[in-house]
Design an enzyme around this catalytic site. Structure first.
Site, PDB file in Angstrom:
ATOM      1  N   SER A 109       2.861  -2.759  -0.807  1.00  0.00           N
ATOM      2  CA  SER A 109       3.878  -3.406  -1.604  1.00  0.00           C
ATOM      3  C   SER A 109       4.183  -5.205  -0.860  1.00  0.00           C
ATOM      4  CB  SER A 109       5.290  -2.911  -1.422  1.00  0.00           C
ATOM      5  OG  SER A 109       6.010  -3.223  -1.955  1.00  0.00           O
ATOM      6  N   TYR A 153      11.139   2.951   4.242  1.00  0.00           N
ATOM      7  CA  TYR A 153      10.695   2.944   2.482  1.00  0.00           C
ATOM      8  C   TYR A 153       9.320   1.078   3.217  1.00  0.00           C
ATOM      9  CZ  TYR A 153       8.550   1.133  -1.644  1.00  0.00           C
ATOM     10  OH  TYR A 153       8.276   0.546  -2.483  1.00  0.00           O
TER      11      TYR A 153
END
Length: 112
Positions: free
Chosen positions: A30, A43
């Protein structure tokens, strides 16, 4: 663990050191694997792991042995439930972090 086991499995099946012809393994991280997001440290940390693991497995050493190339793609923010529920994915110890999480996510480039 799926990313790690999948990458190792790819080396076992494609690796020249195991009789294969080599190939490519593409992991997905990501944009949060490239820059930290203070409001979502766990995360963000998992995405940093993907980058570190991919760089390690994609090193010249492993490529020379196996003829397998390992790389990662790091897409931008995608409009999913994690954006809508950003505060729930943050650290519960800190009050009002949900608003900061939403603001931080909104500042990142979206996936095109």
């Amino acid at each position: 663990t799926g990313l790690v086991l999948g990458t190792i499995l790819g080396f076992q099946h494609m690796g020249a050191h195991k009789g294969g012809r080599g190939g490519y393994i593409i992991n997905v991280s990501s944009i949060l694997g490239l820059q930290p997001l203070f409001s979502m440290p766990v995360y963000s940390g998992t995405k940093w792991f993907v980058i570190g693991f991919t760089k390690s497995m994609g090193s010249e050493y492993f490529h020379n042995l196996s003829k397998v190339k390992v790389m990662a793609v790091c897409p931008g923010v995608t409009d999913t439930e994690i954006i809508k529920n950003a505060g729930k994915a943050t650290l519960p110890t800190f009050d009002k972090l949900d608003k900061e999480a939403a603001k931080s996510l909104a500042s990142l480039p979206p996936q095109g």
